[in-house]
Motif scaffolding. Sequence first.
Motif, mmCIF file in Angstrom:
data_model
loop_
_atom_site.group_PDB
_atom_site.id
_atom_site.type_symbol
_atom_site.label_atom_id
_atom_site.label_comp_id
_atom_site.label_asym_id
_atom_site.label_seq_id
_atom_site.Cartn_x
_atom_site.Cartn_y
_atom_site.Cartn_z
ATOM 1 N N LYS A 115 51.804 10.137 -25.786
ATOM 2 C CA LYS A 115 51.883 8.987 -24.877
ATOM 3 C C LYS A 115 51.397 7.716 -25.567
ATOM 4 C CE LYS A 115 51.066 11.787 -20.720
ATOM 5 N NZ LYS A 115 50.130 12.069 -19.599
ATOM 6 N N LEU A 116 50.296 7.834 -26.300
ATOM 7 C CA LEU A 116 49.733 6.659 -26.959
ATOM 8 C C LEU A 116 50.637 6.147 -28.075
ATOM 9 C CD1 LEU A 116 45.969 7.703 -27.101
ATOM 10 C CD2 LEU A 116 47.071 6.113 -25.512
ATOM 11 N N LEU A 117 51.241 7.054 -28.817
ATOM 12 C CA LEU A 117 52.165 6.631 -29.864
ATOM 13 C C LEU A 117 53.399 5.967 -29.263
ATOM 14 C CD1 LEU A 117 51.974 9.610 -32.393
ATOM 15 C CD2 LEU A 117 50.692 7.454 -32.400
ATOM 16 N N ALA A 118 53.831 6.462 -28.108
ATOM 17 C CA ALA A 118 54.977 5.848 -27.428
ATOM 18 C C ALA A 118 54.634 4.431 -26.957
ATOM 19 C CB ALA A 118 55.393 6.698 -26.233
ATOM 20 N N GLN A 119 53.371 4.194 -26.670
ATOM 21 C CA GLN A 119 52.914 2.862 -26.260
ATOM 22 C C GLN A 119 52.581 1.979 -27.462
ATOM 23 O OE1 GLN A 119 53.064 1.719 -23.359
ATOM 24 N NE2 GLN A 119 53.149 3.456 -21.952
ATOM 25 N N LYS A 120 52.873 2.470 -28.660
ATOM 26 C CA LYS A 120 52.688 1.725 -29.905
ATOM 27 C C LYS A 120 51.221 1.374 -30.152
ATOM 28 C CE LYS A 120 57.373 -0.174 -29.885
ATOM 29 N NZ LYS A 120 58.212 -1.403 -29.947
ATOM 30 N N ALA A 121 50.349 2.360 -29.904
ATOM 31 C CA ALA A 121 48.926 2.152 -30.184
ATOM 32 C C ALA A 121 48.724 1.935 -31.682
ATOM 33 C CB ALA A 121 48.117 3.357 -29.719
ATOM 34 N N ASP A 122 47.901 0.963 -32.019
ATOM 35 C CA ASP A 122 47.567 0.696 -33.422
ATOM 36 C C ASP A 122 46.364 1.516 -33.865
ATOM 37 O OD1 ASP A 122 49.493 -1.519 -33.796
ATOM 38 O OD2 ASP A 122 48.205 -2.526 -32.327
ATOM 39 N N ALA A 123 45.518 1.883 -32.900
ATOM 40 C CA ALA A 123 44.339 2.694 -33.183
ATOM 41 C C ALA A 123 44.041 3.558 -31.964
ATOM 42 C CB ALA A 123 43.134 1.818 -33.507
ATOM 43 N N VAL A 124 43.582 4.774 -32.221
ATOM 44 C CA VAL A 124 43.208 5.703 -31.156
ATOM 45 C C VAL A 124 41.709 5.948 -31.246
ATOM 46 C CG1 VAL A 124 43.439 8.061 -30.270
ATOM 47 C CG2 VAL A 124 45.467 6.817 -31.070
ATOM 48 N N ILE A 125 40.987 5.692 -30.160
ATOM 49 C CA ILE A 125 39.549 5.927 -30.100
ATOM 50 C C ILE A 125 39.298 7.266 -29.411
ATOM 51 C CG2 ILE A 125 37.341 5.103 -29.203
ATOM 52 C CD1 ILE A 125 38.417 2.266 -29.399
ATOM 53 N N GLY A 126 38.781 8.239 -30.153
ATOM 54 C CA GLY A 126 38.559 9.586 -29.654
ATOM 55 C C GLY A 126 38.918 10.574 -30.741
ATOM 56 N N ALA A 127 38.816 11.837 -30.484
ATOM 57 C CA ALA A 127 38.285 12.436 -29.262
ATOM 58 C C ALA A 127 36.765 12.569 -29.376
ATOM 59 C CB ALA A 127 38.913 13.801 -29.053
ATOM 60 N N ALA A 128 36.148 13.095 -28.298
ATOM 61 C CA ALA A 128 34.723 13.394 -28.354
ATOM 62 C C ALA A 128 34.493 14.690 -29.125
ATOM 63 C CB ALA A 128 34.150 13.496 -26.945
ATOM 64 N N SER A 129 35.305 15.691 -28.846
ATOM 65 C CA SER A 129 35.196 16.998 -29.491
ATOM 66 C C SER A 129 35.762 16.964 -30.900
ATOM 67 C CB SER A 129 35.942 18.048 -28.665
ATOM 68 O OG SER A 129 36.206 19.210 -29.418
ATOM 69 N N SER A 130 35.004 17.476 -31.853
ATOM 70 C CA SER A 130 35.495 17.556 -33.232
ATOM 71 C C SER A 130 36.734 18.433 -33.330
ATOM 72 C CB SER A 130 34.390 18.103 -34.147
ATOM 73 O OG SER A 130 33.314 17.199 -34.253
ATOM 74 N N SER A 131 36.720 19.563 -32.617
ATOM 75 C CA SER A 131 37.863 20.477 -32.688
ATOM 76 C C SER A 131 39.116 19.849 -32.101
ATOM 77 C CB SER A 131 37.531 21.783 -31.962
ATOM 78 O OG SER A 131 36.554 22.512 -32.665
ATOM 79 N N VAL A 132 38.964 19.064 -31.041
ATOM 80 C CA VAL A 132 40.120 18.383 -30.460
ATOM 81 C C VAL A 132 40.668 17.358 -31.452
ATOM 82 C CG1 VAL A 132 40.888 16.802 -28.658
ATOM 83 C CG2 VAL A 132 39.467 18.760 -28.057
ATOM 84 N N SER A 133 39.795 16.577 -32.055
ATOM 85 C CA SER A 133 40.258 15.600 -33.045
ATOM 86 C C SER A 133 40.960 16.283 -34.215
ATOM 87 C CB SER A 133 39.082 14.772 -33.569
ATOM 88 O OG SER A 133 38.653 13.841 -32.616
ATOM 89 N N GLU A 134 40.408 17.402 -34.641
ATOM 90 C CA GLU A 134 41.015 18.151 -35.747
ATOM 91 C C GLU A 134 42.424 18.611 -35.400
ATOM 92 O OE1 GLU A 134 39.787 21.789 -38.802
ATOM 93 O OE2 GLU A 134 38.522 21.332 -37.069
ATOM 94 N N SER A 135 42.648 18.895 -34.115
ATOM 95 C CA SER A 135 43.953 19.401 -33.690
ATOM 96 C C SER A 135 45.027 18.312 -33.628
ATOM 97 C CB SER A 135 43.841 20.090 -32.328
ATOM 98 O OG SER A 135 43.668 19.146 -31.278
ATOM 99 N N VAL A 136 44.622 17.037 -33.576
ATOM 100 C CA VAL A 136 45.612 15.959 -33.432
ATOM 101 C C VAL A 136 45.563 14.933 -34.566
ATOM 102 C CG1 VAL A 136 45.729 16.151 -30.919
ATOM 103 C CG2 VAL A 136 44.036 14.612 -31.956
ATOM 104 N N ILE A 137 44.640 15.071 -35.497
ATOM 105 C CA ILE A 137 44.499 14.047 -36.529
ATOM 106 C C ILE A 137 45.769 13.884 -37.366
ATOM 107 C CG2 ILE A 137 43.423 15.650 -38.195
ATOM 108 C CD1 ILE A 137 41.744 13.259 -39.173
ATOM 109 N N ASP A 138 46.453 14.964 -37.669
ATOM 110 C CA ASP A 138 47.673 14.859 -38.484
ATOM 111 C C ASP A 138 48.741 14.044 -37.758
ATOM 112 O OD1 ASP A 138 46.544 16.324 -40.493
ATOM 113 O OD2 ASP A 138 47.565 18.204 -40.000
ATOM 114 N N LYS A 139 48.843 14.246 -36.450
ATOM 115 C CA LYS A 139 49.845 13.516 -35.668
ATOM 116 C C LYS A 139 49.513 12.030 -35.624
ATOM 117 C CE LYS A 139 51.638 15.397 -32.008
ATOM 118 N NZ LYS A 139 51.919 15.920 -30.636
ATOM 119 N N ILE A 140 48.228 11.698 -35.475
ATOM 120 C CA ILE A 140 47.826 10.299 -35.369
ATOM 121 C C ILE A 140 47.986 9.570 -36.700
ATOM 122 C CG2 ILE A 140 45.887 8.735 -34.928
ATOM 123 C CD1 ILE A 140 44.813 10.849 -32.960
ATOM 124 N N VAL A 141 47.364 10.094 -37.756
ATOM 125 C CA VAL A 141 47.427 9.392 -39.047
ATOM 126 C C VAL A 141 48.823 9.477 -39.650
ATOM 127 C CG1 VAL A 141 44.964 9.765 -39.422
ATOM 128 C CG2 VAL A 141 46.614 11.346 -40.450
#
Length: 431
Positions: A115-141
């Motif tokens: 959803k955030l990428l579709a909204q053309k986010a330039d930066a994503v603040i989050g996640a709180a959980s390290s494991s959650v961030s690890e699961s999506v970092i490849d998609k974001i960067v």
Amino acid sequence: MIRIAPVGRALAVVAATSLALTACGGGSNTATQTSPSAPASSAPAATKGDGTLTLGTLLPQTGSLAFLGPPEFAGVDLALKEINEAGGVLGKPVAKFDTDSGDTSTNIASQSVDKLLAQKADAVIGAASSSVSESVIDKIVGAGVVHFSPANTSDKFTTIDDKGLYFRTAPPDKLQGRVLGDLIVADGSDTVGILAMQDSYGTGLADQVQKTVTDGGGEVVERVDYDPKAADFSADVAKIKAKNPKAIVLIGFDETQKVVGELVKQGLPASKVKWYMVDGNMSNSNYLKMPKGTLEGVKGTYPGAAAPDEFRQKLLGINSKLTDFSYAPESYDAANLIALAAEAAKSDAGADIAAKLAETSKGGEKCKSFKECVDLLKAGKDIDYDGVSGPVEFNDAGDPAVATIGIYQYEANNKFNAAKALEYRTGNIEG
């Protein structure tokens, strides 16, 4: 700033006299946008800016760390309110879209990132959980977007392949682990049991606590890395009980409620064995239904320097229901740093922002607010943003090079004083 001594030596202490960082948060009261339900998308790489800085939040509204969501949202919202009141970034108001990170038991985070990428986010603040961030970092960067967490503490992110786009204002667990391990030994506990959730956060923090306790002359007589989704923790607690430790370290999230219940049931209450907690389970809401005094005397560690009362009052202006303020300063600083980096780069493109984040966090003229800093930038000055959470000063890995850990203690009401830590210990991440 007083530095933490190497492992095995006494840690330098700064007495606490004002607000520490605890937990709970809220919705947006700022002049920013929120996204109710943008369509999922596998957005193409966001390599070029469009002139409007767009932030996306990926923070817990549900799941095992939901208690951390309100203060984190409030921190971001306060920063954006001040940023937009100061004229915005690149001459335009900053746009913001809020989403839920959930936890690793669901696919919410991945859907939210779409959803955030579709909204053309330039930066994503989050996640709180390290494991959650690890699961999506490849998609974001992979989309060329800055991934900036206010609360990830897993040591894994120091060396993760992030294309130079991952940053955090929370310190890696190697510092919290050193502080907690030294505290346990200093409290006179030479035999220790560890109950840790089995994920990148729990395992990494347990490793550092165990090393510090051992290096300090203590012994970890039993360590159990458990499945946080387990329905029952009786066998795990029984293994700890069999070794009769003087102290028990609890590393987890909201499942710690069940672990605490089992410790009491098996005759290991905090009044008999010293318990220690960490940022993932230090909460002023999770244990209120337990009998009075269940957590009395329990100590725990939380990353973050003392935050002034003025900042806390501003957060309450954003969300009047806040009772805890965990990671609100780190979230506030994350939003400010992203905005300042965009101004310094004269671009809202993710790669351009990332290239300026370290530069704006150290080495220049000191400044402590967006307005103060952005005025210096517009005057052609190099800046060094010192935030509410600390000096930040990113190293080459995108970690804060220096950080502070607060030590707190629960009272008879099963809450700890959010406005007063027992002490703060500050040191270099690398030791």
